[in-house]
Design an enzyme around this catalytic site. Sequence first.
Site, PDB file in Angstrom:
ATOM      1  CG  PHE A  70      17.404  55.399  82.484  1.00  0.00           C
ATOM      2  CD1 PHE A  70      18.383  54.430  82.510  1.00  0.00           C
ATOM      3  CD2 PHE A  70      16.084  54.996  82.332  1.00  0.00           C
ATOM      4  CE1 PHE A  70      18.060  53.087  82.388  1.00  0.00           C
ATOM      5  CE2 PHE A  70      15.755  53.656  82.206  1.00  0.00           C
ATOM      6  CZ  PHE A  70      16.744  52.702  82.241  1.00  0.00           C
TER       7      PHE A  70
ATOM      8  CD  GLN B 298       7.045  54.787  78.570  1.00  0.00           C
ATOM      9  OE1 GLN B 298       7.326  54.002  79.462  1.00  0.00           O
ATOM     10  NE2 GLN B 298       7.427  56.042  78.581  1.00  0.00           N
TER      11      GLN B 298
ATOM     12  CG  LEU C  99      12.070  46.191  78.697  1.00  0.00           C
ATOM     13  CD1 LEU C  99      11.332  47.137  77.773  1.00  0.00           C
ATOM     14  CD2 LEU C  99      11.872  46.597  80.138  1.00  0.00           C
TER      15      LEU C  99
ATOM     16  CD  GLU D 289      15.221  54.780  78.790  1.00  0.00           C
ATOM     17  OE1 GLU D 289      14.053  54.390  78.912  1.00  0.00           O
ATOM     18  OE2 GLU D 289      15.559  55.949  78.913  1.00  0.00           O
TER      19      GLU D 289
ATOM     20  CG  HIS E  17       7.468  49.507  78.971  1.00  0.00           C
ATOM     21  ND1 HIS E  17       7.918  48.302  79.436  1.00  0.00           N
ATOM     22  CD2 HIS E  17       8.094  50.442  79.718  1.00  0.00           C
ATOM     23  CE1 HIS E  17       8.787  48.506  80.417  1.00  0.00           C
ATOM     24  NE2 HIS E  17       8.895  49.796  80.618  1.00  0.00           N
TER      25      HIS E  17
ATOM     26  NE  ARG F  58       6.852  54.231  83.413  1.00  0.00           N
ATOM     27  CZ  ARG F  58       7.976  53.509  83.421  1.00  0.00           C
ATOM     28  NH1 ARG F  58       9.011  53.908  84.129  1.00  0.00           N
ATOM     29  NH2 ARG F  58       8.064  52.388  82.739  1.00  0.00           N
TER      30      ARG F  58
END
Lengths: 247, 574, 227
Positions: free
Chosen positions: B124, B237, B253, B256, B352, B387
């Site tokens: 990630f 963010q 969304l 990721e 987000h 974050r």
Amino acid sequence: MADAILEVFRGNQEVGGAKQYTVPITPGMVVLDALHYIQAHLEPDLAVRWNCKAGKCGSCSAEVNGKPRLTCKTRMDALPTDKPITVYPMKSFPVIKDLVTDVSWNYRVNRKIPPFTPKPGTDWKMYQEDMDRVQEFRKCIECFLCQNVCHVVRDHHKKEEFGGPRFFVRVASLEMHPLDNVSRAKLLKDELGIGYCNITKCCTEVCPEEIKITDNAIIPLKERVVDEFYDPIMKLVRKIRGAPKAG
Amino acid sequence: MTNQTKYETHEHDVLIIGAGGAGLRAAIEALAAGARVAVVSKSLLGKAHTVMAEGGIAAAMANVDKADSWKTHFRDTMRGGKLVNNWRMAQLHAQESPERVRELEQWGALFDRTSDGDILQRAFGGHTFKRLCHVGDRTGLEMIRTLQDRGVQLGIDVFMECTVIRLLTDGNRVVGAFGYWREQGRFVVLKAKAVVMATGGIGKAWPVTSNSWECTGDGMALAYEAGADLLDMEFVQFHPTGMVWPPGVQGLLVTEAVRGEGGILRNKLGERFMEKYDPKRMELSTRDLVARSIYTEVKEGRGSEHGGAFLDISHKPPEYVKQKLPSMYHQFKELADVDITKGPMEVGPTCHYMMGGIRVDAETTAASLPGLFAAGESAAGLHGANRLGGNSLSDLVVFGRRAGLEASAFAAKSPAGGIDSGQIAEAEHDMLAPFERGDGENPYTVHRDLQNVMQNLVGIFRTEEDLTTALAELEKLKQRATRLRVEGSRLFNPGWHLARDLKCMLIVSEAVARSALARKESRGAHSRIDCPNPDEQWGKQNNVISREGDRMKLRQIPVKEMPDELRELVADDK
Amino acid sequence: MGGFSIYATFRAFEGKFYEAAPYLSPFYSPLIDPHHHWLPLWFSPAMLILAFPLGFRATCYYYRKALYRAFLLDPPACAVGESPHRNYRGEAKFPFILQNAHRYFLYAAVVFLCFLWYDAFRAFWFPGPDKTLHFGIGLGSLVLLVNIVLLSLYLFSCHSLRHLIGGKMDCFSCTTFNLKRHGAWKKASFLNERHMLFAWASLISVGFADFYVRMVSSGIIKDLRIL
């Protein structure tokens, strides 16, 4: 842009009726967008339950043109616009207001189910081949559309004696958990009334997560109940082997 | 003191506001500690915004990359947060998250597995090693369901569809809350010896957001109004990949995990533009950087048709994509008519996550008011200026647990506080005023205008001029918000609910704008066009917002000094 | 479905035209007392035989759905108003509680399947003038072969089989034997997804196979010899 006419239920358990609203259609619009349009521009007190608007929380269930659906995943362009699009609350649950229903029965049923109980001394090794089957059940977003469409609940009103597809899915996820050590067969037979299900598959048809509720959860559970209660040979085998639970 | 007969009243040791990951984890811990616990939730149990978390939960379990350890996780978190994090929170988080993940598994969570039978971990953004324990792309759902079932098993009291509108204080100690049932509009007094805030974020102040309707900054606003400090409010963010088309799903969304599984970002010329911005980490750079890169590409005319970038995973086998990213596959197929196994997705930044929030003590999660605790997105400190993906779910369970533990300990040694009926009367009056106005504004209109101010003036890139304008605009909106009018009855009335949520959003939005205006540098998620570089001095301080009478006060406090051995861990040369 | 029942009943009572060497109608296999040594004359052996496959189909999880919907209208379709009856007991009480016997019909079906495979095999061996058997292919051989393949697919996609073969295990990875059963279960699951298709295809094929044998046997048509 063209307009659509929505016919939305307004009212509560005692009084109510359909009311029509004209909503301009935008590209990719879903029914929930249209309901939001009504709230923002026409009637701010239209009660709708929703959270994520992404098909992940399962809050916005309703009956669109008579079909139980998530309104956030029902595209306006997939519905005929020559007649009004009807939006009604889920029929199987008491209406609180407009499209919001009292789904507390589901939470009560859930409490009857014994939780995950691991085998003592487990090393917490689990393998994907065991996961796959159970992970399908864990996809459930608790939209309760399956509970709503099931004729045992919807038409025969067996809420006291019957658990409903959602909770068969939940029991399946526990029963087939590779490390679980409890049998819920008796619960299925007696308290959740799995015998009431006559596998007519409406729950599978409406599931927005495409869980094969009937084939993968209910029927295997019915077979497990047969193992435990209706199959004399299996009973005999269990007696000889002295095993309390298969698997 | 309070008139006991007028309102429905409940009394508990610990009151938890919010039934997402942090709230439920806190409830479980407090119940286990023997406290009487109530959880208040704005929606039904199990619908909290946590279900939207997709990619995974970060924990240095070293199941896939054996070299991983809490130290690397700590370093990644601190560096991702541009070193303004609360180091102690980052340390506790990195050390405790593996145990919290194992605990979830022991409560029935079913994570994807490695071939050795352990929990599988994926790569990630910003994480040195493969660290995210996941369940396809629906990790949050798995987590909330596990916690929900565990809570039900322990006999948790959940007040569903109940909104808290005011914290009740005795002196400066928090002794309960006042709220209303959304269903009937009836008021309710919730007395408690300790209160845990676990209310999540503030995404709904922006129009393009991945957040659900609940994310209206309630906890931050309630705590602020009661007198608690808010920290790091400028750090909002923007997730680099939200859907941009069709308009109805704008902001939704795109996990990721798409990039974690090998997804590639391209502009309309077909260039893999991350080569320019972060050649080393490419698509798996930190979120702030990827979001700014996409924004820049679009601004300079290399964006997609609908103003985004192309994210492509179609080079992977279709079956693999469907197995690893099932909800993304369905999301695009059903909502955008795009088959992601065949073609690219159009993506752009979306609001987000709020790194800032209620200022808490690292060990105890105690806020600056006695009796108040906070965990999860509504608390601040762990993530600093930015974050990392996957650190949110672990934040929820690590600090949710600590909050439950500490709140129940606090409750055990505290007498019940007194309830001030004046506070209740005031809250009730404010709440009912919109019904009594014959004339006034529609809350939906004011909300839309607020969103536009935040999107246009307090977005990804900020300037002093924009922020100053934003504050002036917010002042006007605040005035308008005092003149809202609500139609209909108190029965499940969304317009009325929004009128209330709007007040919270306005408070938090102002805190964001004020903090952003003060921080004259660019750091992490806070990017100032007029001050494009990080500033050494600002790197040593955090912004704190507190209430002084009716005014919002901003001050700076120094960033906590790290001990030497930790300082070495985050040093550049590694 | 209804049409098939009528045809099958008629054929079961007819009690003749079931054999046209080397073909044997699936309704009459295995041949039981064809010359009525001990069966009363009015009693066709097919009646004995058909009880089992019909029982297998009647208790089949797919046909149950179809039958409840089509014949009992319980429910007629999804989310349409159905008249509520207070005594609804689904499969929890007699008579439908008997549906739980599906696996016993499955065991019987396995036995019948063996006979039918034997018949299909026999259908490729034609009696010559010298009374010896010679390999050959007639249209009937192919009809019987297709039929038995479809019947096998129907049987192997059975929900009960899927359960017994491996679905009942909670932990596939716990022993090597369980892992083998997992493989079998995966295959059964793959077939199971197509259970409805195989149910209809095999129903049609078995009816047609019998019809073909009857036509040949009664001399209405002549078998087409391919090889």
